[in-house]
Design a protein around this motif. Structure first.
Motif, mmCIF file in Angstrom:
data_model
loop_
_atom_site.group_PDB
_atom_site.id
_atom_site.type_symbol
_atom_site.label_atom_id
_atom_site.label_comp_id
_atom_site.label_asym_id
_atom_site.label_seq_id
_atom_site.Cartn_x
_atom_site.Cartn_y
_atom_site.Cartn_z
ATOM 1 N N ARG A 178 0.825 -1.217 0.000
ATOM 2 C CA ARG A 178 0.000 0.000 0.000
ATOM 3 C C ARG A 178 0.854 1.261 0.000
ATOM 4 N NH1 ARG A 178 -1.997 3.560 3.793
ATOM 5 N NH2 ARG A 178 -1.034 2.436 5.534
ATOM 6 N N LEU A 179 1.960 1.217 0.745
ATOM 7 C CA LEU A 179 2.813 2.394 0.899
ATOM 8 C C LEU A 179 3.951 2.450 -0.113
ATOM 9 C CD1 LEU A 179 3.002 2.314 4.798
ATOM 10 C CD2 LEU A 179 1.714 3.953 3.403
ATOM 11 N N GLY A 180 4.114 1.390 -0.894
ATOM 12 C CA GLY A 180 5.173 1.371 -1.892
ATOM 13 C C GLY A 180 6.566 1.313 -1.293
ATOM 14 N N ILE A 181 6.746 0.550 -0.221
ATOM 15 C CA ILE A 181 8.039 0.439 0.460
ATOM 16 C C ILE A 181 8.790 -0.791 -0.044
ATOM 17 C CG2 ILE A 181 9.172 0.088 2.696
ATOM 18 C CD1 ILE A 181 6.902 1.648 3.983
ATOM 19 N N ASP A 182 10.046 -0.613 -0.343
ATOM 20 C CA ASP A 182 10.902 -1.680 -0.870
ATOM 21 C C ASP A 182 11.303 -2.646 0.243
ATOM 22 O OD1 ASP A 182 12.681 -3.245 -2.255
ATOM 23 O OD2 ASP A 182 14.236 -1.697 -2.417
ATOM 24 N N ARG A 183 10.969 -3.926 0.067
ATOM 25 C CA ARG A 183 11.326 -4.937 1.057
ATOM 26 C C ARG A 183 12.817 -5.263 1.069
ATOM 27 N NH1 ARG A 183 6.566 -5.757 -0.953
ATOM 28 N NH2 ARG A 183 4.846 -6.790 0.148
ATOM 29 N N SER A 184 13.465 -5.119 -0.072
ATOM 30 C CA SER A 184 14.789 -5.708 -0.294
ATOM 31 C C SER A 184 15.899 -5.141 0.585
ATOM 32 C CB SER A 184 15.182 -5.564 -1.768
ATOM 33 O OG SER A 184 15.396 -4.203 -2.100
ATOM 34 N N VAL A 185 15.639 -4.047 1.288
ATOM 35 C CA VAL A 185 16.667 -3.471 2.157
ATOM 36 C C VAL A 185 16.497 -3.927 3.609
ATOM 37 C CG1 VAL A 185 17.045 -1.450 0.714
ATOM 38 C CG2 VAL A 185 15.286 -1.365 2.491
ATOM 39 N N ASN A 186 15.495 -4.776 3.861
ATOM 40 C CA ASN A 186 15.195 -5.225 5.223
ATOM 41 C C ASN A 186 15.370 -6.731 5.378
ATOM 42 O OD1 ASN A 186 13.855 -2.698 6.546
ATOM 43 N ND2 ASN A 186 12.861 -2.880 4.543
ATOM 44 N N ASP A 187 15.824 -7.137 6.570
ATOM 45 C CA ASP A 187 15.899 -8.554 6.931
ATOM 46 C C ASP A 187 14.698 -8.919 7.788
ATOM 47 O OD1 ASP A 187 18.727 -9.659 6.156
ATOM 48 O OD2 ASP A 187 19.105 -7.668 6.987
ATOM 49 N N ILE A 188 14.269 -10.169 7.681
ATOM 50 C CA ILE A 188 13.186 -10.695 8.509
ATOM 51 C C ILE A 188 13.741 -11.728 9.476
ATOM 52 C CG2 ILE A 188 11.111 -12.145 8.519
ATOM 53 C CD1 ILE A 188 10.479 -9.382 7.605
ATOM 54 N N ALA A 189 13.424 -11.545 10.762
ATOM 55 C CA ALA A 189 13.712 -12.560 11.785
ATOM 56 C C ALA A 189 12.361 -13.063 12.268
ATOM 57 C CB ALA A 189 14.511 -11.954 12.934
ATOM 58 N N ALA A 190 12.027 -14.309 11.936
ATOM 59 C CA ALA A 190 10.707 -14.872 12.228
ATOM 60 C C ALA A 190 10.771 -15.855 13.389
ATOM 61 C CB ALA A 190 10.150 -15.564 10.985
ATOM 62 N N LEU A 191 9.686 -15.911 14.137
ATOM 63 C CA LEU A 191 9.633 -16.772 15.320
ATOM 64 C C LEU A 191 9.638 -18.251 14.963
ATOM 65 C CD1 LEU A 191 9.352 -16.639 18.461
ATOM 66 C CD2 LEU A 191 6.877 -16.775 18.119
ATOM 67 N N SER A 192 9.150 -18.606 13.767
ATOM 68 C CA SER A 192 9.071 -20.010 13.357
ATOM 69 C C SER A 192 9.145 -20.120 11.840
ATOM 70 C CB SER A 192 7.772 -20.642 13.863
ATOM 71 O OG SER A 192 6.655 -20.007 13.266
ATOM 72 N N PRO A 193 9.408 -21.309 11.317
ATOM 73 C CA PRO A 193 9.507 -21.481 9.862
ATOM 74 C C PRO A 193 8.229 -21.123 9.112
ATOM 75 C CG PRO A 193 10.556 -23.320 10.980
ATOM 76 C CD PRO A 193 9.860 -22.522 12.043
ATOM 77 N N ASN A 194 7.060 -21.423 9.676
ATOM 78 C CA ASN A 194 5.820 -21.099 8.965
ATOM 79 C C ASN A 194 5.602 -19.588 8.860
ATOM 80 O OD1 ASN A 194 5.267 -21.133 11.830
ATOM 81 N ND2 ASN A 194 3.082 -21.030 11.356
ATOM 82 N N ILE A 195 6.090 -18.847 9.865
ATOM 83 C CA ILE A 195 6.012 -17.383 9.801
ATOM 84 C C ILE A 195 6.987 -16.860 8.757
ATOM 85 C CG2 ILE A 195 6.323 -15.238 11.099
ATOM 86 C CD1 ILE A 195 5.540 -16.836 13.626
ATOM 87 N N ALA A 196 8.174 -17.456 8.706
ATOM 88 C CA ALA A 196 9.163 -17.065 7.695
ATOM 89 C C ALA A 196 8.614 -17.306 6.295
ATOM 90 C CB ALA A 196 10.456 -17.856 7.905
ATOM 91 N N GLU A 197 7.919 -18.423 6.115
ATOM 92 C CA GLU A 197 7.320 -18.733 4.815
ATOM 93 C C GLU A 197 6.251 -17.701 4.453
ATOM 94 O OE1 GLU A 197 5.000 -22.414 2.540
ATOM 95 O OE2 GLU A 197 5.672 -22.633 4.608
ATOM 96 N N ALA A 198 5.452 -17.296 5.463
ATOM 97 C CA ALA A 198 4.385 -16.315 5.225
ATOM 98 C C ALA A 198 4.940 -14.947 4.855
ATOM 99 C CB ALA A 198 3.500 -16.203 6.463
ATOM 100 N N ALA A 199 6.173 -14.657 5.291
ATOM 101 C CA ALA A 199 6.792 -13.366 4.958
ATOM 102 C C ALA A 199 7.004 -13.229 3.459
ATOM 103 C CB ALA A 199 8.114 -13.212 5.699
ATOM 104 N N GLY A 200 7.194 -14.352 2.781
ATOM 105 C CA GLY A 200 7.315 -14.329 1.330
ATOM 106 C C GLY A 200 8.686 -13.897 0.828
ATOM 107 N N ASP A 201 8.734 -13.572 -0.446
ATOM 108 C CA ASP A 201 9.984 -13.236 -1.111
ATOM 109 C C ASP A 201 10.187 -11.724 -1.180
ATOM 110 O OD1 ASP A 201 10.395 -15.972 -1.635
ATOM 111 O OD2 ASP A 201 9.144 -15.840 -3.441
ATOM 112 N N GLY A 202 11.382 -11.364 -1.641
ATOM 113 C CA GLY A 202 11.682 -9.961 -1.898
ATOM 114 C C GLY A 202 12.455 -9.264 -0.802
ATOM 115 N N TRP A 203 12.610 -9.921 0.347
ATOM 116 C CA TRP A 203 13.367 -9.344 1.457
ATOM 117 C C TRP A 203 14.861 -9.568 1.251
ATOM 118 C CZ3 TRP A 203 10.336 -6.712 4.837
ATOM 119 C CH2 TRP A 203 8.969 -7.032 4.867
#
Length: 229
Positions: A178-203
């Motif tokens: 919605r805000l047009g923010i680029d994911r690729s400059v951010n890292d994701i630290a997820a609590l579990s593998p299923n949450i990491a999967e839900a984060a998707g690609d582009g990070w």
């Protein structure tokens, strides 16, 4: 640039996580993506159950007066924070699990706690364990909110985002689109593998904690913060 942790969980949990991160020497940006609200519920007769299971401190904080009917049941708590809040509320904590709900259930004595009343949020991780019957009562919900100004600005710069639920991952992605923010400059630290999967690609990277605990997640996030921006 010094990279910070972006904490999007509801304010009470966010403050606890930020305090832990501060003790580790990490910088944080707290900007909740959710607000916790109680859900009206009726407690079934406590005599039908062998134990009360709490997977979040929010279940204690938002259960309201109906929790009184469950007070005599021994509590199975996921995490030390949940156990602490339960004890402060006068509940009898019998077992504490260091990981998720499934890990706690698998660690229980085989001949005890056959039928368990689980108080949980509207959105929760479904758990099924052979030999035990779990009855759910939803006592709170996390209402999603628009991404705040602090988080939006930080995400445009590039930091490390902590994700605690699949729903948080989905809402965050919707807000970034919605805000047009680029994911690729951010890292994701997820609590579990299923949450990491839900984060998707582009990070920049997406990684899951070795165990579904705050300490394990912060350990992962700390390593990501040490990488160059």
């Amino acid at each position: 640039m010094t990279r910070s942790l972006i904490i999007l969980r509801p304010i009470e949990g966010a403050r606890e996580t930020a305090e832990k991160a501060k003790k580790m020497g990490l910088s944080t940006i707290v900007d909740p993506l959710f607000e916790i609200e109680p859900i009206a519920w009726e407690a079934p007769p406590a005599s039908q159950f062998d134990a009360l299971m709490l997977t979040s401190a929010n279940a204690v904080k938002y259960a309201g007066s109906a929790l009184e009917k469950c007070r005599k049941l021994p509590v199975l708590a996921v995490g030390k924070a949940t156990a602490r809040i339960a004890r402060q509320s006068g509940l009898d904590v019998a077992e504490i699990g260091g990981g998720g709900a499934e890990e706690l259930l698998r660690s229980l004595p085989s001949g005890r706690y056959r039928k368990i009343l689980r108080l949980t949020g509207k959105d929760h991780v479904k758990t099924t364990i052979s030999g035990r019957e779990l009855v759910l009562r939803r006592v709170y919900q996390a209402r999603g909110m628009p991404l705040g100004e602090k988080a939006s600005a930080a995400l445009r710069q590039g930091h490390v985002v902590l994700l605690y639920s699949v729903r948080a991952a989905k809402i965050l992605n919707q807000e970034l689109d919605r805000l047009g923010i680029d994911r690729s400059v951010n890292d994701i630290a997820a609590l579990s593998p299923n949450i990491a999967e839900a984060a998707g690609d582009g990070w920049k990277t997406v990684q899951a904690a070795k165990r579904p605990t705050d300490d394990a997640l912060l350990s992962l996030a700390g390593r990501l913060c040490l990488r160059s921006g």
